[in-house]
Scaffold this active site. Structure first.
Site, PDB file in Angstrom:
ATOM      1  N   HIS A  17       0.814  -0.670   0.023  1.00 46.10           N
ATOM      2  CA  HIS A  17      -0.216   0.532   0.219  1.00 46.10           C
ATOM      3  C   HIS A  17       0.862   1.500  -0.448  1.00 46.10           C
ATOM      4  O   HIS A  17       0.665   2.141  -1.013  1.00 46.10           O
ATOM      5  CB  HIS A  17      -0.476   0.489   1.510  1.00 46.10           C
ATOM      6  CG  HIS A  17      -1.826  -1.260   0.964  1.00 46.10           C
ATOM      7  ND1 HIS A  17      -2.420  -2.122   2.282  1.00 46.10           N
ATOM      8  CD2 HIS A  17      -2.880  -1.117   0.362  1.00 46.10           C
ATOM      9  CE1 HIS A  17      -2.555  -2.234   2.390  1.00 46.10           C
ATOM     10  NE2 HIS A  17      -4.197  -2.735   0.916  1.00 46.10           N
ATOM     11  N   LYS A  41     -17.625  -6.351   6.591  1.00 43.95           N
ATOM     12  CA  LYS A  41     -16.626  -6.893   6.643  1.00 43.95           C
ATOM     13  C   LYS A  41     -15.747  -7.176   8.088  1.00 43.95           C
ATOM     14  O   LYS A  41     -16.078  -6.068   8.838  1.00 43.95           O
ATOM     15  CB  LYS A  41     -15.359  -6.142   5.623  1.00 43.95           C
ATOM     16  CG  LYS A  41     -14.404  -7.237   4.933  1.00 43.95           C
ATOM     17  CD  LYS A  41     -13.510  -5.629   3.937  1.00 43.95           C
ATOM     18  CE  LYS A  41     -12.487  -6.633   3.330  1.00 43.95           C
ATOM     19  NZ  LYS A  41     -11.891  -6.417   2.370  1.00 43.95           N
ATOM     20  N   ARG A  90      -2.399  -6.255  -8.661  1.00 42.79           N
ATOM     21  CA  ARG A  90      -0.592  -6.847  -8.109  1.00 42.79           C
ATOM     22  C   ARG A  90      -0.946  -8.254  -9.580  1.00 42.79           C
ATOM     23  O   ARG A  90      -0.093  -8.654  -9.310  1.00 42.79           O
ATOM     24  CB  ARG A  90      -1.226  -7.707  -6.852  1.00 42.79           C
ATOM     25  CG  ARG A  90      -0.559  -6.540  -5.290  1.00 42.79           C
ATOM     26  CD  ARG A  90      -1.491  -7.713  -4.629  1.00 42.79           C
ATOM     27  NE  ARG A  90      -3.096  -8.179  -4.707  1.00 42.79           N
ATOM     28  CZ  ARG A  90      -3.942  -8.075  -3.917  1.00 42.79           C
ATOM     29  NH1 ARG A  90      -3.366  -8.420  -2.170  1.00 42.79           N
ATOM     30  NH2 ARG A  90      -5.419  -8.583  -3.991  1.00 42.79           N
ATOM     31  N   SER A 127      -3.285  -7.542   2.984  1.00 43.86           N
ATOM     32  CA  SER A 127      -3.936  -7.458   4.418  1.00 43.86           C
ATOM     33  C   SER A 127      -3.681  -8.939   5.168  1.00 43.86           C
ATOM     34  O   SER A 127      -3.156  -9.615   5.765  1.00 43.86           O
ATOM     35  CB  SER A 127      -4.290  -6.503   4.727  1.00 43.86           C
ATOM     36  OG  SER A 127      -3.947  -4.880   4.219  1.00 43.86           O
TER      37      SER A 127
END
Length: 160
Positions: A17, A41, A90, A127
């Site tokens: 990040h 979440k 990514r 994460s």
């Protein structure tokens, strides 16, 4: 003024990040890190904690500020006069989802999304993966800013 928003949950913020944030800060006059609130979440850190951690690790970047938002990202952008969304990619699998989201956001509001490929050193990093490895005692200190690693280890110890 060229302004962009970099949204995410940042639970916790990783070196991946931070890499995107620093690179975006070189391109835009202002980068707003939007800690998105998703009540569906389950997070390890509260929104306030994530916001605080992001302010801490980006304090060396004068053109970066941190905020939080619950709702559609394009509504945040419209409210704050932001014309661009920055997203880190990514892998190709990220692109499939992010392209659809970018096209929806553009259709809804005219706000464009700019994709930045993640530095190869962080192409595997998320994460969720960091939390999973740390939960089982793996060393993730090289994947996080030092102060974030310390907070992660402490939080995981608190949760047993």
């Amino acid at each position: 003024m060229r302004r962009a928003v970099y949204p995410g949950s940042y639970d916790p913020v990783t070196n991946g990040h931070l890499d995107i944030i620093e690179r975006a800060a070189e391109v835009f006059d202002e980068v707003v890190i939007a800690v998105m609130i998703n009540k569906a979440k389950q997070t390890l850190f509260t929104v306030e904690e994530r916001t605080e951690m992001l302010r801490d690790v980006t304090s060396h970047l004068p053109n970066v500020r941190v905020d939080s938002w619950h709702g559609l990202l394009v509504q945040y952008c419209e409210k704050h006069g932001i014309k661009a969304i920055v997203k880190g990619l990514r892998a190709v699998s990220d692109f499939d989802y992010e392209l659809q989201m970018a096209q929806m956001n553009q259709q809804l509001s005219g706000i464009d999304t700019l994709f930045m490929p993640t530095s190869p050193a962080y192409s595997f990093l998320s994460s969720s993966l960091v939390k999973e490895v740390a939960k089982y005692g793996g060393d993730v200190s090289h994947l996080l800013p030092a102060q974030i690693n310390d907070r992660l280890i402490k939080r995981l110890a608190e949760r047993g």
